[in-house]
Design a protein around this motif. Structure first.
Motif, PDB file in Angstrom:
ATOM      1  N   PHE A   9       0.813  -1.208   0.000  1.00 30.84           N
ATOM      2  CA  PHE A   9       0.000   0.000   0.000  1.00 30.84           C
ATOM      3  C   PHE A   9       0.853   1.267   0.000  1.00 30.84           C
ATOM      4  CE2 PHE A   9      -3.728  -2.301   2.319  1.00 30.84           C
ATOM      5  CZ  PHE A   9      -3.944  -3.039   1.171  1.00 30.84           C
ATOM      6  N   LEU A  10       2.151   1.141   0.253  1.00 31.88           N
ATOM      7  CA  LEU A  10       3.030   2.311   0.224  1.00 31.88           C
ATOM      8  C   LEU A  10       3.550   2.609  -1.180  1.00 31.88           C
ATOM      9  CD1 LEU A  10       5.226   2.080   3.457  1.00 31.88           C
ATOM     10  CD2 LEU A  10       3.103   3.342   3.082  1.00 31.88           C
ATOM     11  N   THR A  11       3.292   1.724  -2.121  1.00 33.33           N
ATOM     12  CA  THR A  11       3.770   1.962  -3.485  1.00 33.33           C
ATOM     13  C   THR A  11       3.017   3.126  -4.099  1.00 33.33           C
ATOM     14  OG1 THR A  11       2.210   0.330  -4.343  1.00 33.33           O
ATOM     15  CG2 THR A  11       4.436  -0.431  -3.842  1.00 33.33           C
ATOM     16  N   ASP A  12       3.695   3.874  -4.956  1.00 38.49           N
ATOM     17  CA  ASP A  12       3.111   5.046  -5.580  1.00 38.49           C
ATOM     18  C   ASP A  12       1.871   4.655  -6.389  1.00 38.49           C
ATOM     19  OD1 ASP A  12       2.893   7.684  -6.253  1.00 38.49           O
ATOM     20  OD2 ASP A  12       4.134   7.500  -8.050  1.00 38.49           O
ATOM     21  N   GLY A  13       0.785   5.376  -6.164  1.00 38.17           N
ATOM     22  CA  GLY A  13      -0.442   5.117  -6.907  1.00 38.17           C
ATOM     23  C   GLY A  13      -1.333   4.046  -6.319  1.00 38.17           C
ATOM     24  N   SER A  14      -1.002   3.533  -5.137  1.00 34.84           N
ATOM     25  CA  SER A  14      -1.827   2.496  -4.527  1.00 34.84           C
ATOM     26  C   SER A  14      -3.223   3.039  -4.231  1.00 34.84           C
ATOM     27  CB  SER A  14      -1.178   2.010  -3.223  1.00 34.84           C
ATOM     28  OG  SER A  14      -2.067   1.174  -2.515  1.00 34.84           O
ATOM     29  N   ARG A  15      -4.235   2.333  -4.727  1.00 29.41           N
ATOM     30  CA  ARG A  15      -5.611   2.759  -4.506  1.00 29.41           C
ATOM     31  C   ARG A  15      -6.129   2.342  -3.124  1.00 29.41           C
ATOM     32  NH1 ARG A  15      -8.564   1.290 -10.305  1.00 29.41           N
ATOM     33  NH2 ARG A  15      -7.270   2.652 -11.627  1.00 29.41           N
ATOM     34  N   GLU A  16      -5.455   1.379  -2.535  1.00 24.76           N
ATOM     35  CA  GLU A  16      -5.929   0.861  -1.252  1.00 24.76           C
ATOM     36  C   GLU A  16      -5.422   1.660  -0.053  1.00 24.76           C
ATOM     37  OE1 GLU A  16      -4.384  -0.935  -3.507  1.00 24.76           O
ATOM     38  OE2 GLU A  16      -5.830  -2.436  -4.229  1.00 24.76           O
ATOM     39  N   PHE A  17      -4.409   2.539  -0.275  1.00 28.95           N
ATOM     40  CA  PHE A  17      -3.764   3.213   0.852  1.00 28.95           C
ATOM     41  C   PHE A  17      -4.749   4.046   1.665  1.00 28.95           C
ATOM     42  CE2 PHE A  17      -1.640   7.009   2.579  1.00 28.95           C
ATOM     43  CZ  PHE A  17      -0.779   6.397   3.480  1.00 28.95           C
ATOM     44  N   ALA A  18      -5.535   4.891   1.002  1.00 25.63           N
ATOM     45  CA  ALA A  18      -6.444   5.784   1.724  1.00 25.63           C
ATOM     46  C   ALA A  18      -7.442   4.990   2.553  1.00 25.63           C
ATOM     47  CB  ALA A  18      -7.171   6.700   0.744  1.00 25.63           C
ATOM     48  N   GLY A  19      -7.982   3.913   1.982  1.00 23.81           N
ATOM     49  CA  GLY A  19      -8.926   3.089   2.731  1.00 23.81           C
ATOM     50  C   GLY A  19      -8.280   2.379   3.895  1.00 23.81           C
ATOM     51  N   ALA A  20      -7.017   1.947   3.704  1.00 23.31           N
ATOM     52  CA  ALA A  20      -6.316   1.214   4.764  1.00 23.31           C
ATOM     53  C   ALA A  20      -6.063   2.099   5.975  1.00 23.31           C
ATOM     54  CB  ALA A  20      -5.003   0.652   4.232  1.00 23.31           C
ATOM     55  N   ILE A  21      -5.675   3.368   5.755  1.00 21.06           N
ATOM     56  CA  ILE A  21      -5.435   4.247   6.904  1.00 21.06           C
ATOM     57  C   ILE A  21      -6.758   4.721   7.510  1.00 21.06           C
ATOM     58  CG2 ILE A  21      -3.167   4.970   6.078  1.00 21.06           C
ATOM     59  CD1 ILE A  21      -4.414   7.613   5.187  1.00 21.06           C
ATOM     60  N   ALA A  22      -7.783   4.895   6.674  1.00 21.68           N
ATOM     61  CA  ALA A  22      -9.086   5.303   7.201  1.00 21.68           C
ATOM     62  C   ALA A  22      -9.666   4.225   8.103  1.00 21.68           C
ATOM     63  CB  ALA A  22     -10.046   5.609   6.054  1.00 21.68           C
ATOM     64  N   ASP A  23      -9.453   2.964   7.756  1.00 19.40           N
ATOM     65  CA  ASP A  23      -9.940   1.864   8.590  1.00 19.40           C
ATOM     66  C   ASP A  23      -9.325   1.899   9.982  1.00 19.40           C
ATOM     67  OD1 ASP A  23     -11.588   0.899   6.640  1.00 19.40           O
ATOM     68  OD2 ASP A  23     -10.190  -0.625   5.915  1.00 19.40           O
ATOM     69  N   GLN A  24      -8.161   2.550  10.109  1.00 15.24           N
ATOM     70  CA  GLN A  24      -7.470   2.600  11.396  1.00 15.24           C
ATOM     71  C   GLN A  24      -7.555   3.986  12.037  1.00 15.24           C
ATOM     72  OE1 GLN A  24      -3.708   0.095  11.451  1.00 15.24           O
ATOM     73  NE2 GLN A  24      -4.098   0.102   9.257  1.00 15.24           N
TER      74      GLN A  24
END
Length: 964
Positions: free
Chosen positions: A433-448
């Motif tokens: 999720f730290l890779t540039d352009g990851s679509r899952e990053f925002a959702g992953a941090i929002a979940d936490q």
């Protein structure tokens, strides 16, 4: 005043209590059910040479030491730092200023504790308070103390070497999750004992509150500026607090402001009002507003000052970038800050860089610097772009580790972030999720719990996390998140709770803190701590051979041998200690678990489920499992339990997606305690017992004289083990790791070869599980004795165990069953469904009508004789094959093995068609079914024919009586 008395004075009477210990560089906290347990823990940790603290409140659950988890508090406290580099040169100066503070406010005297170098001050309360009741008073108390101590210290000529630092710790008065040093412990910074220097009675909470004016707004939330009902002002304003901005910096970086200031005569009222919204939050706002407006033909100084006043009093912040763009979108095109800021005022703010908060949970916070161009401020993390501080996140954050999560199957990165009102929280992300352009990053941090302002800010936050983690990689090795403990990485690492033991290529061993994966953290937390010292624990084992505590010695040997099971072909052996109540069975188990960690927490209580046992064994992996009072186990579960334990693998289960989960594996012994023989329970289950019996090593214990005379000896041993544990296993594993995998395997192989000659004892192939437990226990004790881990050699213990092998062998033989036994049991169990037919010469067959089945027919006896005067000399028994196979399966017996044994005895006389009618020649009419036919001529079955002679005589006698 001792430690327990002190803690009872300052803590609430109910709830959970928390200790906080710094072991080396790493903190460890633990919750306790009682204040007495807390007192024992802090004293034990202090005696071990660690800095130890207690939390000033009681808690609702054992999940955290966060403020949201506080149940109640019974004190108000201050922390006065004294010594070199502190606000006060010594504790005596601090005491003088404290006296001034008490006298000036007219406060009642507090309890004063010398914390080693400084002072801890407690106003204990007559009644405990909830956090909601306590917090407003605490914040008012804090405001008073911070300001007043500075005034009084400077009045006495005491000048802090760090002018910006308060004269008391500002966090303590209003932090009900704070930790302080308890009386009776040692402050390792100087070696002074924490001691009470002034005692005082408790004070009523309302009386204490009367000394401090309490603000009308809740102190838990910062007061917010009043917002008017004006929708225009609301749409213009940024809902955020800003420090005053530098107006010249804003003008140089914002095209909208630059044009409006340079073309004042052309600015219409809406655009001018936007400009005023920026000026209102600049340094010297009225002067800036006048300077930015005075060239307009309609300029009115009084009106300008009025508008500035409206902005400051009726909005919650400066004009937004969105509002400027709405008014004139062309001037926002090409802005390098577009999407990165919410208001032009951010371009004129230069935040002071600060150090990370002192209450961090991991030393990585100090070891790894925040990478440039990011900087840490008291308002979160910023990134510097063209001398402008751009928001990244409104909180502090730092990386703590990276590695593969065994439970999830991929690599993760781990951070701690300082969540408002909650304190430091974990943030764990899949590394992808730290890779540039990851679509899952925002959702992953929002979940936490992390939701940022916009996409651009989220991208910067991701980039900051990635670069911060890259710096951590340069300074720290990868640390996996393990879902199980025990051996890792080709036997070069060994995980014990939150500690990993490592051995490098040079044979040097080290310890490091790790985290278990999310699926195992709860079970692994605090199981494998340490207390006391190895020397004390070792010396205590010296009493065992002196008073012949053989069972307890063997339990230690079995426990120590657990890591060696990985180097044998067998996974696990179950060792059962059985004997009457009071013979020290449970004490032996606790002694064995004290090798590895906290005995009571590692020891399984009497009530459990098999799934829980297998899950715990899978977690321990290469360390022993002990279960108390398996006497309570249902007889039908005994065989299944012994079999699955020896397999070293959990039962297959499905996850929530109906996919088979990867089963956990283990290679270690299980030590049980029973009041009765577990072998007898196995027989009572009705299962075929031989295969299970040889997986069970039963050791009989008798009531020892030291336990028979009273409970003192047992209680003394228990108390010692409760405060001395966890060292022996660590040292033993470190020694094994230095040998390397080949060395460990060689030691084990040599032990199995040398054992028969040394002890003049040979095990059979069926006894391989017994052999494994005894040989490895002997080897483990020998190695531990040679390395000063235990104080007794193994020979006496091993000979004592071998002395019980004869009895165990006899038990196995007595309980052993063969195919003839199973056939007999089946026929007895189904006697009321058996049909008997007598065959005499060439006469018509006769049916035994006295034993005619009234329902289904499962068996048929055909008995033959030459004439009426002869005895039955041959015959067959036929059973319903389908029904018999199911019955064998329920008994745990292999049908093919049964048939092989019958065939080898030449007893099988089944028709070629494998079919027959079990009701033939009788009034019961049945179709043909698949059968098994056996010859009754075998000596083990001939008794059936002899019984039929008597049955015929009885039948004839009955007929004569009827005729008479």
């Amino acid at each position: 005043m001792n430690t327990l008395e002190f803690l009872e004075r300052v803590l609430p009477s109910e709830g959970l209590y928390c200790s906080f210990t710094v072991v080396g560089k790493y903190p460890k906290q633990c919750h306790h059910q009682t204040i007495e347990e807390l007192a024992n823990e802090v004293l034990a940790q202090s005696q071990a040479g660690h800095n130890t603290y207690f939390a000033v409140s009681s808690f609702l659950t054992d999940e955290s030491r966060e403020q949201v988890n506080v149940r109640a508090i019974k004190t108000f406290a201050l922390d006065i730092d004294c010594g070199e580099g502190k606000p006060y040169p010594s504790w005596k100066e601090g005491l003088l200023v404290l006296s001034d503070y008490i006298r000036d406010l007219g406060l009642p005297g507090p309890m004063i504790v010398r914390s080693g170098n400084g002072l801890h001050v407690y106003w204990t309360l007559t009644a405990e308070m909830t956090p909601e009741e306590w917090r407003p008073i605490a914040f008012a108390f804090k405001a008073s103390a911070v300001a007043k101590f500075k005034e009084l210290a400077e009045k006495r000529g005491i000048i802090s070497p760090t002018p910006s630092k308060p004269y008391i710790d500002p966090a303590v008065p209003a932090d009900h999750a704070r930790v302080l040093r308890p009386v009776g412990t040692i402050n390792t910074k100087g070696g002074n004992t924490v001691s009470l220097i002034f005692d005082a009675p408790p004070i009523d909470p309302q009386q204490f509150a009367s000394f401090f004016p309490i603000a009308p707004s809740s102190p838990a939330e910062p007061p917010t500026r009043h917002t008017s009902n004006s929708t225009l002002l609301d749409s213009l304003a940024v809902k955020q607090e800003y420090p005053p901005s530098n107006p010249d910096a804003i003008k140089n970086k914002c095209a909208q402001l630059k044009w409006a200031i340079e073309n004042q005569s052309a600015v219409d009222e809406p655009a001018w009002y936007n400009v005023m919204g920026v000026a209102a939050f600049c340094q010297e706002p009225e002067e800036v507003a006048i300077r930015w407006s005075n060239q307009h033909p309609s300029f009115n100084e009084a009106e300008t000052r009025k508008k500035i006043s409206q902005w400051k009093n009726k909005t919650t912040g400066p004009t937004t970038c969105d509002k400027f763009e709405e008014t004139n979108p062309e001037r926002c095109k090409g802005c390098k800050f577009k999407g990165k800021i919410r208001s032009p005022n951010q371009l004129g703010i230069q935040y002071q860089e600060v150090q990370i908060a002192p209450d961090v949970l991991d030393t990585a916070a100090y070891e790894v610097e925040l990478p440039k161009p990011f900087k840490r401020t008291d308002r979160g993390i910023k990134v510097v772009i063209d001398d402008a501080d751009i928001d990244i996140c409104p909180f502090d954050i730092y990386p703590v580790g990276y590695g593969r999560d065994e439970a999830l199957g991929y690599e993760v990165v781990r951070y701690h972030w300082n969540r408002q009102h909650a304190g430091w929280q974990p943030l764990t992300l899949r590394q992808a999720f730290l890779t540039d352009g990851s679509r899952e990053f925002a959702g992953a941090i929002a979940d936490q719990g992390i939701v940022l302002f916009n996409k651009k800010q989220t991208e910067y936050f991701q980039y900051m996390l990635r670069t911060y983690m890259d710096k951590l990689r340069q300074q720290r090795a990868m640390t996996n998140l393990y879902s199980t403990m025990g051996w890792k990485h080709d036997y070069t690492e060994f995980v014990m709770g939150d500690t990993i033991l490592r051995c490098d290529k040079n044979g040097t061993t080290s310890e490091e803190q790790v985290l278990l994966s999310s699926t195992s953290q709860r079970l692994g937390h605090d199981l494998y701590g340490t207390a006391g010292s190895l020397e004390e624990w070792r010396e205590f084992t010296r009493i065992m051979p002196k008073v012949n505590l053989m069972g307890q010695m063997f339990a230690i040997g079995v426990s120590l041998s657990a890591p060696l099971y990985a180097f044998t072909g067998l996974k696990s052996t179950t060792v059962s200690l059985y004997g009457p109540t009071g013979c020290g069975k449970t004490l032996a188990q606790l002694w064995g678990q004290s090798v590895w960690g906290v005995p009571e927490k590692l020891h399984f209580a009497a009530k459990y489920t098999q799934n829980a046992v297998f899950a715990r064994f899978g977690l321990y992996c290469n360390m022993p499992l002990t279960i108390d009072e398996t006497t309570m186990m249902d007889v039908k579960d005994v065989g299944d339990f012994l079999y699955w334990i020896s397999q070293g693998r959990d039962k297959a289960r499905l996850n929530r997606n109906a996919e088979e989960r990867e089963a956990r594996e283990w290679a270690a012994p299980a030590i049980l305690s029973n009041n009765t023989s577990m072998g007898s329970k196995l027989v009572a289950s009705g299962m075929e017992t031989t295969a299970q019996m040889v997986r069970l090593l039963e050791i009989s214990l008798q009531v020892h004289p030291i336990f028979k005379s009273g409970s003192t000896a047992g209680r003394d041993i228990y108390n010692f083990l409760s405060t001395n544990y966890g060292h022996a296993g660590r040292e033993f594993v470190k020694y094994l790791m230095q040998l390397g995998p080949e060395g460990m395997k060689g030691l084990v192989d040599e032990a199995f070869k040398a054992f028969p000659k040394k002890y003049n004892h040979h095990f059979t192939g069926e006894e391989r599980f017994w052999e494994q437990a005894i040989v490895l226990a002997d080897l483990a004790i020998r190695l531990a004795y040679e390395n000063n881990i235990v104080a007794f050699p193994p020979e006496v213990m091993t000979n004592w165990v071998l002395g019980q092998i004869g009895a165990m062998r006899k038990t196995v033989i007595d309980y052993q069953t063969d195919s003839f036994d199973m056939l007999t049991e089946y026929l007895n169990e189904h006697a009321n469904t058996a049909l008997t037919v007598w065959h005499t010469g060439n006469t018509k067959p006769a049916v035994d009508m006295q034993r005619l089945p009234r329902g289904e027919v499962r068996a048929r006896f055909d008995c033959h004789r030459r004439d009426m005067t002869s005895k039955f000399d041959h015959g067959t028994v036929m059973v319903d094959r389908t029904h018999f196979r199911k019955w064998l399966a329920l008994k745990g017996v292999d049908y093919r093995g049964f048939m092989r044994e019958m065939a080898s005895a030449n007893l099988v006389v089944t028709p070629k068609s494998n079919k027959a009618s079990l009701g033939k020649d009788s009034p019961i009419k049945l179709p043909q079914s698949y059968v098994i036919a056996l010859n009754l001529s075998h000596p083990r079955l001939r008794g059936i024919l002899e019984d039929e002679d008597a049955a015929v005589d009885d039948a004839m006698l009955g007929q004569l009586k009827v005729v008479q």
